[in-house]
Write a protein that holds these residues in place. Structure first.
Motif, mmCIF file in Angstrom:
data_model
loop_
_atom_site.group_PDB
_atom_site.id
_atom_site.type_symbol
_atom_site.label_atom_id
_atom_site.label_comp_id
_atom_site.label_asym_id
_atom_site.label_seq_id
_atom_site.Cartn_x
_atom_site.Cartn_y
_atom_site.Cartn_z
ATOM 1 N N LEU A 270 0.818 -1.207 0.000
ATOM 2 C CA LEU A 270 0.000 0.000 0.000
ATOM 3 C C LEU A 270 0.855 1.262 0.000
ATOM 4 C CD1 LEU A 270 -2.838 -1.001 2.508
ATOM 5 C CD2 LEU A 270 -2.914 -0.987 0.001
ATOM 6 N N VAL A 271 2.096 1.145 0.485
ATOM 7 C CA VAL A 271 2.982 2.311 0.473
ATOM 8 C C VAL A 271 3.291 2.715 -0.970
ATOM 9 C CG1 VAL A 271 5.196 3.229 1.246
ATOM 10 C CG2 VAL A 271 3.963 1.607 2.687
ATOM 11 N N ALA A 272 3.459 1.724 -1.848
ATOM 12 C CA ALA A 272 3.689 2.027 -3.269
ATOM 13 C C ALA A 272 2.480 2.731 -3.869
ATOM 14 C CB ALA A 272 4.006 0.750 -4.035
ATOM 15 N N LEU A 273 1.284 2.278 -3.481
ATOM 16 C CA LEU A 273 0.085 2.982 -3.934
ATOM 17 C C LEU A 273 0.036 4.393 -3.382
ATOM 18 C CD1 LEU A 273 -2.641 0.176 -3.619
ATOM 19 C CD2 LEU A 273 -1.519 1.016 -5.695
ATOM 20 N N GLY A 274 0.543 4.561 -2.149
ATOM 21 C CA GLY A 274 0.614 5.900 -1.573
ATOM 22 C C GLY A 274 1.531 6.815 -2.372
ATOM 23 N N VAL A 275 2.635 6.257 -2.883
ATOM 24 C CA VAL A 275 3.552 7.045 -3.717
ATOM 25 C C VAL A 275 2.843 7.528 -4.976
ATOM 26 C CG1 VAL A 275 5.641 6.935 -5.122
ATOM 27 C CG2 VAL A 275 5.619 5.928 -2.837
ATOM 28 N N ILE A 276 2.133 6.616 -5.638
ATOM 29 C CA ILE A 276 1.382 7.009 -6.835
ATOM 30 C C ILE A 276 0.312 8.035 -6.484
ATOM 31 C CG2 ILE A 276 -0.123 6.153 -8.664
ATOM 32 C CD1 ILE A 276 1.370 3.534 -8.573
ATOM 33 N N GLY A 277 -0.308 7.864 -5.301
ATOM 34 C CA GLY A 277 -1.310 8.833 -4.861
ATOM 35 C C GLY A 277 -0.717 10.219 -4.645
ATOM 36 N N VAL A 278 0.471 10.280 -4.041
ATOM 37 C CA VAL A 278 1.135 11.578 -3.823
ATOM 38 C C VAL A 278 1.421 12.256 -5.151
ATOM 39 C CG1 VAL A 278 3.296 12.644 -3.064
ATOM 40 C CG2 VAL A 278 2.121 11.023 -1.580
ATOM 41 N N PHE A 279 1.990 11.509 -6.088
ATOM 42 C CA PHE A 279 2.314 12.105 -7.384
ATOM 43 C C PHE A 279 1.053 12.507 -8.145
ATOM 44 C CE2 PHE A 279 6.414 10.500 -6.405
ATOM 45 C CZ PHE A 279 7.320 11.117 -7.245
ATOM 46 N N SER A 280 -0.015 11.709 -8.008
ATOM 47 C CA SER A 280 -1.269 12.064 -8.685
ATOM 48 C C SER A 280 -1.864 13.328 -8.096
ATOM 49 C CB SER A 280 -2.274 10.910 -8.572
ATOM 50 O OG SER A 280 -1.757 9.728 -9.149
ATOM 51 N N PHE A 281 -1.806 13.461 -6.767
ATOM 52 C CA PHE A 281 -2.322 14.662 -6.111
ATOM 53 C C PHE A 281 -1.526 15.898 -6.541
ATOM 54 C CE2 PHE A 281 -2.199 17.587 -2.415
ATOM 55 C CZ PHE A 281 -3.542 17.945 -2.398
ATOM 56 N N VAL A 282 -0.197 15.761 -6.603
ATOM 57 C CA VAL A 282 0.634 16.878 -7.053
ATOM 58 C C VAL A 282 0.354 17.195 -8.514
ATOM 59 C CG1 VAL A 282 3.007 17.651 -7.416
ATOM 60 C CG2 VAL A 282 2.414 16.408 -5.332
ATOM 61 N N GLU A 286 -0.668 20.756 -9.833
ATOM 62 C CA GLU A 286 0.148 21.404 -10.872
ATOM 63 C C GLU A 286 -0.699 21.821 -12.064
ATOM 64 O OE1 GLU A 286 2.074 21.506 -14.671
ATOM 65 O OE2 GLU A 286 1.091 19.666 -13.963
ATOM 66 N N GLY A 287 -1.600 20.942 -12.506
ATOM 67 C CA GLY A 287 -2.375 21.244 -13.699
ATOM 68 C C GLY A 287 -3.462 22.275 -13.488
ATOM 69 N N ASN A 288 -4.030 22.317 -12.266
ATOM 70 C CA ASN A 288 -5.186 23.191 -12.037
ATOM 71 C C ASN A 288 -4.868 24.472 -11.283
ATOM 72 O OD1 ASN A 288 -7.709 21.467 -12.905
ATOM 73 N ND2 ASN A 288 -6.386 20.068 -11.796
ATOM 74 N N PHE A 289 -3.772 24.497 -10.538
ATOM 75 C CA PHE A 289 -3.484 25.680 -9.723
ATOM 76 C C PHE A 289 -2.081 26.239 -9.958
ATOM 77 C CE2 PHE A 289 -6.609 23.096 -7.421
ATOM 78 C CZ PHE A 289 -7.630 24.015 -7.279
ATOM 79 N N ILE A 290 -1.061 25.382 -9.850
ATOM 80 C CA ILE A 290 0.323 25.883 -9.864
ATOM 81 C C ILE A 290 0.684 26.475 -11.222
ATOM 82 C CG2 ILE A 290 2.735 25.279 -9.514
ATOM 83 C CD1 ILE A 290 1.807 23.027 -7.661
ATOM 84 N N TYR A 293 -1.436 29.542 -12.308
ATOM 85 C CA TYR A 293 -1.162 30.740 -11.519
ATOM 86 C C TYR A 293 0.200 31.327 -11.849
ATOM 87 C CZ TYR A 293 -0.463 33.778 -7.489
ATOM 88 O OH TYR A 293 -0.208 34.871 -6.683
ATOM 89 N N ILE A 294 1.214 30.491 -12.025
ATOM 90 C CA ILE A 294 2.577 30.988 -12.254
ATOM 91 C C ILE A 294 2.784 31.363 -13.716
ATOM 92 C CG2 ILE A 294 5.014 30.351 -12.204
ATOM 93 C CD1 ILE A 294 4.468 28.702 -9.758
ATOM 94 N N VAL A 295 2.480 30.442 -14.614
ATOM 95 C CA VAL A 295 2.658 30.728 -16.034
ATOM 96 C C VAL A 295 1.537 31.618 -16.538
ATOM 97 C CG1 VAL A 295 2.903 29.691 -18.322
ATOM 98 C CG2 VAL A 295 3.879 28.546 -16.336
ATOM 99 N N GLY A 296 0.323 31.410 -15.961
ATOM 100 C CA GLY A 296 -0.801 32.255 -16.314
ATOM 101 C C GLY A 296 -1.187 32.104 -17.774
ATOM 102 N N SER A 297 -1.556 33.224 -18.354
ATOM 103 C CA SER A 297 -1.972 33.227 -19.765
ATOM 104 C C SER A 297 -0.843 33.663 -20.677
ATOM 105 C CB SER A 297 -3.166 34.172 -19.934
ATOM 106 O OG SER A 297 -2.812 35.480 -19.536
#
Length: 377
Positions: A270-282, A286-290, A293-297
């Protein structure tokens, strides 16, 4: 009297056929000349990044050639430091190889026992199947190793020529500008300067924003891996962050190696699944906020066009095409927006405007002049 050629109005299907023929020839030469064009494109992008430093040095009355050499030393030093840190992590990581092999054998034994108990598959049959897979892998590894060595040799030769390209691009930048003035004689020089300025701004903002996004994503990945207790969290975290050079799917691809490493070093899968979960959350952050906001339009390309150009450039130049897809398309959009016949294509690449909410009767009458409102009332 001058003899003027008569204007010929071609049918639309003939013009369309001509455009398709030109595009086909262009794509063919882009593919055939990849080894020349790709290093040149990277050199142009790096020259744009280094230009502010070079411009500041020249304002301090440093001659152009020494200023360019200082910029190249800074760039080469940065990449040397980066690869040195990566090599340290890799050498430390390879020291764990015997333990990983032992752990892999243990997992393989458990899978064999599980197959015997649950599915009644003989151990000898599983060993034979595994041996056949290994033999096929060994047979194919020869050609893979040869192609990898050839690709590495080509990459090293490409990297060695990039600083030379950058030097001459920065040295003759005024000469190249005069060349475009001569090519587009009928266009005002001020308009050409505006187009160059927009291209420089778009590329600079995109690349600077991309570096900031990589740093932020790397920190978030590292923190998540540290919370899970994963070894080499910094290495895996920033490895996944650098994978955002491949938009949309890069971080998820970067999560596979730390997930496999975690599966071999931890008893709990399950720890390996947790790793995939962390990267998926990031990835979601990254796609919706980071990134917005940084690169903007700054690179105002709509998501559908971005996916299509990623597929097209990836099909044309492979992984290099995926990395260069967005900045190349952003440059093309600036050019399309500046050329009157090509403006519809620039509009097609850009962000779609949200439809305005229709005004009700009260809002409409409030915007009318007072005399007209009195007549309406």
């Amino acid at each position: 009297m001058e003899n003027k050629l008569p204007e010929v109005n071609l049918p639309s299907y003939v013009r369309f056929a001509c455009i398709m023929i030109v595009l086909t020839i262009l794509v063919y030469w882009l593919s055939a000349m990849q080894e020349l064009i790709v290093p040149l494109v990277f050199s142009i992008l790096f020259a744009m990044i280094l230009y502010p430093i070079n411009h500041r040095l020249e304002r301090w009355r440093v001659p152009r050639v020494p200023a360019i050499l200082v910029c190249l030393v800074i760039m080469i030093g940065f990449f040397y430091l980066l690869f040195y840190l990566i090599s340290l992590q890799i050498s430390s990581f390879t020291s764990e190889a015997p333990k990983l092999l032992e752990r892999g054998n243990q997992i393989l034994d458990r899978l064999q026992t599980f197959g015997e108990d649950r599915f009644h598959i003989e151990r000898s049959r599983m060993v034979a199947e595994a041996r056949s897979y290994v033999n096929n892998l060994i047979r194919e590894s020869g050609s893979f190793l040869t192609s990898t060595l050839l690709a590495t040799t080509n990459t090293l030769s490409t990297i060695s020529i990039v600083p030379l390209y950058i030097f001459f691009l920065m040295l003759y930048r005024d000469f190249f500008r005069s060349f475009f003035y001569k090519v587009f004689k009928s266009t005002k020089r001020a308009k050409i300067d505006i187009v160059f300025g927009r291209i420089y701004t778009v590329v600079k903002d995109y690349l600077v924003g991309l570096v900031l996004v990589i740093i932020i994503v790397g920190v978030l990945n590292t923190v998540g891996l540290l919370i899970l207790g994963i070894d080499y969290a910094v290495f895996f975290g920033f490895l996944g962050a650098f994978m955002i050079l491949i938009p949309y799917i890069g971080i998820l691809i970067g999560s596979l190696l730390p997930a496999l490493f975690t599966l071999l070093t931890h008893d709990n899968p399950l720890v390996a699944l947790g790793v995939i979960g962390v990267f998926s959350f990031v990835q979601i952050l990254e796609g919706n906020f980071i990134t917005p906001y940084i690169v903007g339009s700054k690179v105002s390309i709509n998501p559908l066009a971005a996916i299509i150009v990623l597929l097209l450039w990836g099909q044309l130049w492979g992984v290099t095409g995926l990395i260069l897809a967005l900045p190349m398309t952003a440059i093309l959009k600036v050019v399309f927006d500046a050329v009157e016949p090509l403006k519809p294509y620039g509009f097609l690449l850009g962000e779609a405007e949200r439809p305005k909410k229709p005004m009700n009767v009260k809002e409409l009458t409030d915007k009318l002049p007072k005399k007209v409102k009195d007549l309406v009332d």
